[in-house]
Design an enzyme around this catalytic site. Structure first.
Site: not given
Length: 432
Positions: A58, A294
């Site tokens: 993130f 991912d």
């Protein structure tokens, strides 16, 4: 109290599900539950446990222009993901207590529940990390020379032994840089397939074998991230490790480079169509444990470069479950397999004992979908900050409703996540 009525579970059972919204738990699953509180009629709809995406980036802190916890978790909620596990290669990398605390502060903006993984570098501080609500170690970069977080075997062994002492999983990025094909680097920057030629399938399989061998010696729980080849999957499973496959390695191959260009660069790279099909078979037949995204967004401007200069990584947290549900709609996977790949198995691997199933007493992390509501995937409709997707034009089955601990975090009827910071850290809830 809230009751979801007439819902169909992944195994085909039609049930009512009662939720104590104040406690965030499922209090009943049955065919004829007594009326109590509000209700949702789910006739003809599929009710699944929310996806646990065990591998996201993130980007915050340090790379907020690519993604933030707010934008990434909004995207997750819109894709039916109710828990994410964030990896440590942010800035600063999550390798000590101070860096962990800084990430934990920004993660409080999350719409969904979250785990934070600790990283391993030569200057990591395991005492400080394990003193926090650490979910796992990893993504640990074994023998990978392409990033600042790559480590050698001795340090990997030390990390595995320490994680074993702390009852934590080690998630490993396994690619042996010594087996990269250096001659491929002489190919021009607009030869997009050169990236796959460079980062060879053999480099993955060899590193996976080493990782699981070290894990076996330490009696450790090793989880292999983003296996992209049948050889990598087989090496992980034969060595007693668990493994994950990404949607991009499941649905894309080297044949897609002409359309994707540098937007298809990731690590490990796209593989041949034959290898993709072989990996899909292992996902469908139960060999592979988990699908994880991912999710690694970059801006369009960053990706618009030569194959040797573009950053590696693609977004995927919002499209993973929809793509798998579309595969199930076309009878390429069973709905039970989708449930296990995205929820039940990740919960088991990472010790999230209160998540991953639609069962009485567990957290009400739920996703309601119309299994026939297939639509085209378009980057402009997604919620990630990067605004693009490698799955442009493909089809997916998106959620109508996403709930985290009984809270509605996404309502597909208006297409927008609900306002609020609903997420909580899960690191203290693991088995141990």
């Amino acid at each position: 109290m809230l009751t979801i009525r007439n819902a169909t579970l992944a195994d085909g059972r039609e049930v009512d599900v009662r939720i104590d919204t104040s406690a965030g738990r499922i209090t009943g699953v049955g065919s004829t539950l007594t009326e109590s509180g509000d209700s949702i009629d789910a006739a003809g709809k599929l009710l699944l446990p929310g996806m646990i995406d065990a591998h996201v980036h993130f980007r915050q802190p340090g790379f907020d222009h690519k993604e933030t916890w707010e934008t990434g978790s909004r995207s997750a909620a819109a894709g039916g993901v109710t828990t994410v596990v964030d990896q440590p290669n942010t800035d600063p990398p999550t390798v000590d207590g101070e860096a962990f605390d800084r990430k934990a502060d920004v993660a409080e903006a999350s719409y969904v529940d979250y785990g934070i993984n600790g990283g391993v570098t030569p200057d990591w501080n395991p005492d400080e990390l394990f003193d926090r609500s650490l979910l796992a170690l990893g993504e640990v970069f074994l023998a990978d020379s392409t990033g600042e977080m790559g480590i050698e075997e001795d340090l990997f062994r030390e990390a595995v032994e320490r994680a074993t002492d702390e009852y934590r999983v080690v998630t490993v990025h396994a690619e042996d840089a010594d087996l990269f094909a250096e001659e491929a680097t002489e190919r021009p920057g607009d030869d997009y397939d050169a990236w796959s030629a460079y980062r060879t399938a053999e480099a993955e399989a060899e590193a996976v074998e080493r990782a699981v061998e070290i894990g076996d010696e330490a009696d450790a729980k090793v989880h292999v991230a983003h296996t992209s080849t049948p050889e990598g999957v087989d090496a992980a499973k034969s060595g007693g490790a668990t493994c994950e496959v990404t949607p991009h390695h499941l649905f894309l191959s080297r044949e897609d480079y002409d359309e994707l260009g540098t937007f298809g660069r990731m690590n490990p790279p796209l593989r041949s169509e034959d290898r993709r099909e072989a990996v899909f078979e292992r996902v469908a037949d139960g060999t592979v444990d988990i699908v994880a995204t991912d999710h690694a967004p970059h801006t369009r401007e960053e990706k618009d470069a030569s194959i040797w200069d573009a950053p590696s990584g693609v977004p995927g947290v919002e499209t993973a479950l929809p793509l798998l549900l579309e595969a199930a709609r076309k009878d390429e996977l069973s709905y039970e397999r989708v449930r296990d790949l995205t929820a039940a198995n990740p919960a088991d691997v990472f010790g999230l004992t209160r998540k991953g199933k639609v069962e009485q007493g567990l957290m009400a992390d739920l996703v309601l979908v119309d299994p026939d509501a297939s639509r085209e995937i378009r980057g402009e409709d997604l919620h990630s900050k990067c605004g693009w997707t490698p799955f442009e034009g493909m089809r997916g089955v998106f959620p109508e409703l996403t709930m985290v601990r009984g809270n509605v975090v996404y309502d597909g009827r208006d297409g927008e996540p609900e306002d609020g910071e609903f997420g909580e850290a899960v690191g203290e809830n693991v088995r141990g």
